[in-house]
Motif scaffolding. Structure first.
Motif, PDB file in Angstrom:
ATOM      1  N   HIS A 490       0.828  -1.206   0.000  1.00 30.62           N
ATOM      2  CA  HIS A 490       0.000   0.000   0.000  1.00 30.62           C
ATOM      3  C   HIS A 490       0.866   1.260   0.000  1.00 30.62           C
ATOM      4  O   HIS A 490       0.636   2.193  -0.773  1.00 30.62           O
ATOM      5  N   ASP A 491       1.871   1.268   0.862  1.00 32.77           N
ATOM      6  CA  ASP A 491       2.750   2.437   0.949  1.00 32.77           C
ATOM      7  C   ASP A 491       3.508   2.670  -0.361  1.00 32.77           C
ATOM      8  O   ASP A 491       3.678   3.811  -0.797  1.00 32.77           O
ATOM      9  N   LEU A 492       3.955   1.576  -0.980  1.00 31.73           N
ATOM     10  CA  LEU A 492       4.709   1.694  -2.234  1.00 31.73           C
ATOM     11  C   LEU A 492       3.835   2.283  -3.329  1.00 31.73           C
ATOM     12  O   LEU A 492       4.261   3.202  -4.054  1.00 31.73           O
ATOM     13  N   ILE A 493       2.615   1.767  -3.454  1.00 32.86           N
ATOM     14  CA  ILE A 493       1.724   2.275  -4.495  1.00 32.86           C
ATOM     15  C   ILE A 493       1.386   3.741  -4.236  1.00 32.86           C
ATOM     16  O   ILE A 493       1.402   4.575  -5.156  1.00 32.86           O
ATOM     17  N   LYS A 494       1.112   4.057  -2.987  1.00 30.91           N
ATOM     18  CA  LYS A 494       0.775   5.439  -2.626  1.00 30.91           C
ATOM     19  C   LYS A 494       1.931   6.392  -2.944  1.00 30.91           C
ATOM     20  O   LYS A 494       1.729   7.461  -3.539  1.00 30.91           O
ATOM     21  N   GLU A 495       3.126   6.001  -2.583  1.00 29.96           N
ATOM     22  CA  GLU A 495       4.297   6.850  -2.828  1.00 29.96           C
ATOM     23  C   GLU A 495       4.586   6.987  -4.326  1.00 29.96           C
ATOM     24  O   GLU A 495       4.983   8.055  -4.802  1.00 29.96           O
ATOM     25  N   THR A 496       4.376   5.896  -5.051  1.00 32.17           N
ATOM     26  CA  THR A 496       4.609   5.945  -6.491  1.00 32.17           C
ATOM     27  C   THR A 496       3.646   6.907  -7.174  1.00 32.17           C
ATOM     28  O   THR A 496       4.042   7.701  -8.046  1.00 32.17           O
ATOM     29  N   ILE A 497       2.382   6.851  -6.763  1.00 34.88           N
ATOM     30  CA  ILE A 497       1.389   7.762  -7.343  1.00 34.88           C
ATOM     31  C   ILE A 497       1.778   9.213  -7.061  1.00 34.88           C
ATOM     32  O   ILE A 497       1.773  10.066  -7.965  1.00 34.88           O
ATOM     33  N   LYS A 498       2.136   9.489  -5.837  1.00 31.04           N
ATOM     34  CA  LYS A 498       2.476  10.859  -5.448  1.00 31.04           C
ATOM     35  C   LYS A 498       3.710  11.357  -6.202  1.00 31.04           C
ATOM     36  O   LYS A 498       3.761  12.513  -6.641  1.00 31.04           O
ATOM     37  N   ALA A 499       4.700  10.485  -6.374  1.00 34.69           N
ATOM     38  CA  ALA A 499       5.964  10.903  -6.990  1.00 34.69           C
ATOM     39  C   ALA A 499       5.862  11.052  -8.504  1.00 34.69           C
ATOM     40  O   ALA A 499       6.625  11.827  -9.102  1.00 34.69           O
ATOM     41  N   HIS A 500       4.911  10.340  -9.115  1.00 34.16           N
ATOM     42  CA  HIS A 500       4.915  10.300 -10.588  1.00 34.16           C
ATOM     43  C   HIS A 500       3.594  10.707 -11.226  1.00 34.16           C
ATOM     44  O   HIS A 500       3.437  10.563 -12.443  1.00 34.16           O
ATOM     45  N   LYS A 501       2.683  11.280 -10.457  1.00 34.73           N
ATOM     46  CA  LYS A 501       1.390  11.666 -11.024  1.00 34.73           C
ATOM     47  C   LYS A 501       1.506  12.806 -12.036  1.00 34.73           C
ATOM     48  O   LYS A 501       0.591  13.046 -12.819  1.00 34.73           O
ATOM     49  N   ARG A 502       2.647  13.493 -12.058  1.00 33.33           N
ATOM     50  CA  ARG A 502       2.827  14.582 -13.022  1.00 33.33           C
ATOM     51  C   ARG A 502       2.729  14.092 -14.471  1.00 33.33           C
ATOM     52  O   ARG A 502       2.400  14.854 -15.376  1.00 33.33           O
ATOM     53  N   ILE A 503       3.010  12.814 -14.695  1.00 30.98           N
ATOM     54  CA  ILE A 503       3.013  12.273 -16.058  1.00 30.98           C
ATOM     55  C   ILE A 503       1.597  11.933 -16.526  1.00 30.98           C
ATOM     56  O   ILE A 503       1.368  11.709 -17.710  1.00 30.98           O
ATOM     57  N   ILE A 504       0.622  11.889 -15.600  1.00 33.58           N
ATOM     58  CA  ILE A 504      -0.761  11.532 -15.936  1.00 33.58           C
ATOM     59  C   ILE A 504      -1.510  12.768 -16.393  1.00 33.58           C
ATOM     60  O   ILE A 504      -1.570  13.777 -15.687  1.00 33.58           O
ATOM     61  N   PHE A 505      -2.067  12.705 -17.583  1.00 36.70           N
ATOM     62  CA  PHE A 505      -2.828  13.828 -18.134  1.00 36.70           C
ATOM     63  C   PHE A 505      -3.925  13.279 -19.023  1.00 36.70           C
ATOM     64  O   PHE A 505      -3.658  12.591 -20.002  1.00 36.70           O
ATOM     65  N   ASN A 506      -5.176  13.580 -18.687  1.00 33.59           N
ATOM     66  CA  ASN A 506      -6.320  13.051 -19.426  1.00 33.59           C
ATOM     67  C   ASN A 506      -6.932  14.060 -20.390  1.00 33.59           C
ATOM     68  O   ASN A 506      -7.944  13.770 -21.024  1.00 33.59           O
ATOM     69  N   GLY A 507      -6.325  15.239 -20.495  1.00 33.88           N
ATOM     70  CA  GLY A 507      -6.902  16.293 -21.318  1.00 33.88           C
ATOM     71  C   GLY A 507      -6.402  16.303 -22.741  1.00 33.88           C
ATOM     72  O   GLY A 507      -5.872  15.316 -23.258  1.00 33.88           O
ATOM     73  N   ASN A 508      -6.529  17.472 -23.381  1.00 29.18           N
ATOM     74  CA  ASN A 508      -6.201  17.647 -24.792  1.00 29.18           C
ATOM     75  C   ASN A 508      -4.713  17.897 -24.971  1.00 29.18           C
ATOM     76  O   ASN A 508      -4.204  18.971 -24.645  1.00 29.18           O
ATOM     77  N   GLY A 509      -4.008  16.911 -25.504  1.00 26.11           N
ATOM     78  CA  GLY A 509      -2.574  17.034 -25.701  1.00 26.11           C
ATOM     79  C   GLY A 509      -2.191  18.008 -26.799  1.00 26.11           C
ATOM     80  O   GLY A 509      -1.026  18.398 -26.908  1.00 26.11           O
TER      81      GLY A 509
END
Length: 698
Positions: A490-509
């Motif tokens: 749980h901690d690993l997944i949580k930390e990974t999301i926080k550290a790398h969420k900048r790469i997630i973008f669902n909008g108009n590229g």
């Protein structure tokens, strides 16, 4: 009447043939080699070679070749006949296990990037038993890897196989943590979608730019392009339908699962998609698809264009690389599961992909960096040069809930403490696939949309596999041996999301605001050109990752940098020289001929009726005369720059001159030539126009 099932795979030495032709013990040994990587002894190799030869000869084969993929981007083959002299003056058909396993082509002229001197011609091809042999024409083709005398990889297949091996090793470590002991192998699987243009062969042969460069370098915009979206998914024209029918037949004989065909957005543009298979097999098959597309087109008096941007002003062609991970037990690791533990496993692999793409966005970008693709990326029909991941609303909401330890408001409201509270059952993402995203999750796979139409998919999948293997290694190192696996997970997944969420973008590229946000606020890379992208492979973090996983040696990395950069320079140089040649020998003479006609018309009219203004003719003469001077000046300026380019000894320096100077001068020459085309009478223009090419196949 024969059905598809009657002839599908008839030219492939596949599992059905091996089971029927090989002794049971030989078949079992070969299957262990294919499925588990076990070594193949000489006895088995000889038996396989004999059966393979007999089968090939039965199907009319007279020769065999080790079919490999050098660093030219296309395939290579050297044919050897099966014949050997017999004592009575006749011949016998021979093919040994040694000849099956290893070949020795004279390979001095293939690109090596300094891995060996030109006089060191010896190179070796080694059989890849995981990719089935096949018959092409009268030749048995044996898929192989290609390396130098000292063992360096000189091809695209060897590092691909290494990356698959590295990914398998690390994925198995992670699966063991979830109690999956029955899985013996994890394969990256790929399903490429191949876009292409079909144009009339007679028109193609009248244009030097198409013949020499595979794309048009001049061309005024026609009155109609793709504005009405009437070609996309439209009824397929009879001539194209006949081509597609023969293409499918040829591919099906070779065991290639050609599945989908349709018209694409641009006029004369089409797509073929094949069903998923293991990455190295998919790579082999896609190389065959491109070759057979072009061969079949010729039989229909057509030409298949695979250039990324063959026509300005309409959509270019890509090759969407659908990538997933599958176990030998039939489980797709990117598919949400039925139980909380299965979903926890899914989320870990999903987060690994997110981290891998974020950490190695530069490697993904450089894997698709070519002179042709630079014209396509970011051109409002392809993803931008900035890498981002589309996950869709549901998965993004799930990750947000995990990161913040807040209730997930989807199918079931619960705090997503992995393995403790019940996870919701995920459904396949039903939102739009977001065609503007370079890397989109589409339910049970990721679609990497930046690959160019003419590219080998090996490069992109090497980098995807490598980045994923490195991330899974990091995850396994952290989770192995922990006292409380569920909490650590749980901690690993949580930390990974926080550290790398900048790469997630669902909008108009395509939105300029996104590019600004991506680079200025999120710190993502915007490697717009090939020279910008390729240099990143030499960065310390990338060299360390690729060498530690034994995918490349440092020398192999450097060689590929040199080869790719040299190819970029050579490609643009050829295009520049072609433009100068066409401008001077075809366009200027055509403009001058039309000017002569106009001048004669003015003289004749004023002689017949003195005092006529002849305003139309005189205005046109003035405008075309000015354009002719500008074309001549622009062609001379480009020519001078190309001559100076030859004097630059360093390939990196030359690439930057091409990026900053040569391409600009090519654009300047094109502008004035295209303007001249738009006001020159059709009968004087020396080669087919965009209107002819794009709407000439009926």
């Amino acid at each position: 009447m024969r059905t598809v099932s009657d002839y599908f795979g008839s030219l492939v030495f596949d599992d059905r043939v091996m089971r029927a032709k090989l002794p049971s013990d030989v078949y079992a040994s070969l299957k262990r080699t294919i499925d588990e990587g076990a070594s193949l002894d000489a006895h088995v190799a000889d038996a396989v070679a004999t059966a393979m030869r007999d089968w090939a000869v039965e199907h009319g084969a007279t020769h065999f070749t080790h079919w490999f993929q050098p660093l030219t981007g296309i395939t290579a083959e050297k044919h050897e006949s099966f014949i050997s002299p017999s004592p009575d003056g006749g011949v016998i058909m021979e093919f040994s296990g040694k000849e099956l396993i290893q070949g020795e082509p004279d390979a001095s002229s293939f690109p090596s990037g300094g891995l060996r001197a030109t006089f060191e011609a010896r190179g070796y091809t080694a059989w890849d038993p995981t990719s089935y042999a096949f018959i092409k024409g009268h030749t048995l083709c044996i898929p192989t890897a290609f390396c130098s005398y000292s063992g360096e990889a000189l091809d695209k297949k060897t590092p691909l196989l290494r990356s698959m091996q590295a990914l398998n090793k690390q994925a198995l470590r992670v699966l063991r943590l979830f109690g999956n002991e029955d899985v013996k192998c994890v394969h990256p699987c790929v399903g490429p979608e191949q876009e292409y243009f079909l144009i009339d062969k007679a028109m193609y042969e009248k244009r030097k730019d198409l013949v020499f460069c595979g794309r048009t370098l001049f061309g005024a915009k026609p009155p109609k392009g793709q504005e009405l979206d009437d070609h996309y998914f439209g009824a397929i024209k009879p001539r194209v339908e006949a081509y597609m029918e023969e293409l499918n037949t040829e591919l099906w004989k070779l065991g290639i699962y050609a599945k989908t065909e349709h018209n694409e957005v641009a006029p004369s543009q089409h797509e073929l998609a094949s069903i998923y298979t293991v990455a190295n097999v998919a790579t082999d098959q896609n190389q065959l698809i491109m070759e057979i597309m072009q061969r079949v087109a010729s039989r229909h008096d057509l030409v298949c264009l695979l250039a990324e941007k063959p026509f300005a002003g309409v959509n270019g062609s890509g090759k969407h690389n659908n990538w997933s991970l599958a176990t030998d037990t039939g489980v797709n690791l990117f598919k949400p599961g039925e139980t909380p533990y299965e979903n926890a496993q899914f989320l870990l692999f999903l987060c690994a992909a997110v981290q891998a793409v974020d950490n190695y966005q530069d490697l993904l970008r450089l894997s698709v960096a070519t002179a042709g693709n630079d014209h396509r990326l970011g051109a409002n029909e392809a993803p931008p040069a900035v890498i981002s991941i589309f996950l869709g609303d549901e998965l993004t909401a799930v990750l947000d809930a995990i990161e913040t330890d807040t209730p997930y408001s989807g199918t079931e409201k619960t705090v997503l403490k992995l393995g403790v509270h019940v996870l919701p059952k995920f459904t396949r993402d039903t939102t739009d696939r977001n065609r503007t995203s370079p890397f989109a999750f589409t339910g049970n796979k990721f679609e990497f949309r930046m690959v160019g139409s003419s590219d080998s998919i090996a490069c992109a999948n090497i980098m995807l596999n490598a980045a994923m293997a490195e991330t899974l290694k990091e995850f396994a190192d952290r989770l192995e041996g922990v006292s409380d696996f569920e909490s650590a997970l749980h901690d690993l997944i949580k930390e990974t999301i926080k550290a790398h969420k900048r790469i997630i973008f669902n909008g108009n590229g395509y939105d300029d605001a996104w590019i600004k946000e991506a680079t200025e606020k999120r710190g993502l890379l915007n490697l717009r050109t090939t020279p910008d992208a390729l240099s990143t492979v030499l960065e310390k973090k990338n060299v360390e990752m690729l060498t530690s996983l034994k995918i490349f040696s440092e020398a192999e990395i450097r060689s590929r940098y040199e080869i790719c950069l040299e190819n970029y320079c050579k490609t643009v140089n050829i295009e520049g020289l072609t433009m100068v040649d066409m401008a001077r020998k075809e366009i200027l003479p055509a403009v001058e001929a039309y000017l002569g006609n106009l001048s004669g018309t003015v003289a004749a009219k004023t002689a017949a009726v003195p005092g006529l203004a002849c305003k139309y003719e005189k205005d046109l003469i003035s405008k075309l005369s000015k354009l002719a001077d500008e074309i001549s000046d622009a062609a001379s300026s480009l020519d001078t720059t190309l001559i100076r380019l030859k004097a630059i000894p360093d390939i990196t320096d030359a690439a930057y001159v091409i990026r900053d100077v040569v391409l600009q001068k090519m654009a300047e020459l094109r502008v004035v030539c295209d303007e001249a085309e738009s006001i020159t009478a059709d009968k004087y223009w020396p080669f087919p126009t965009y209107g002819d090419l794009l709407f000439g196949v009926r």
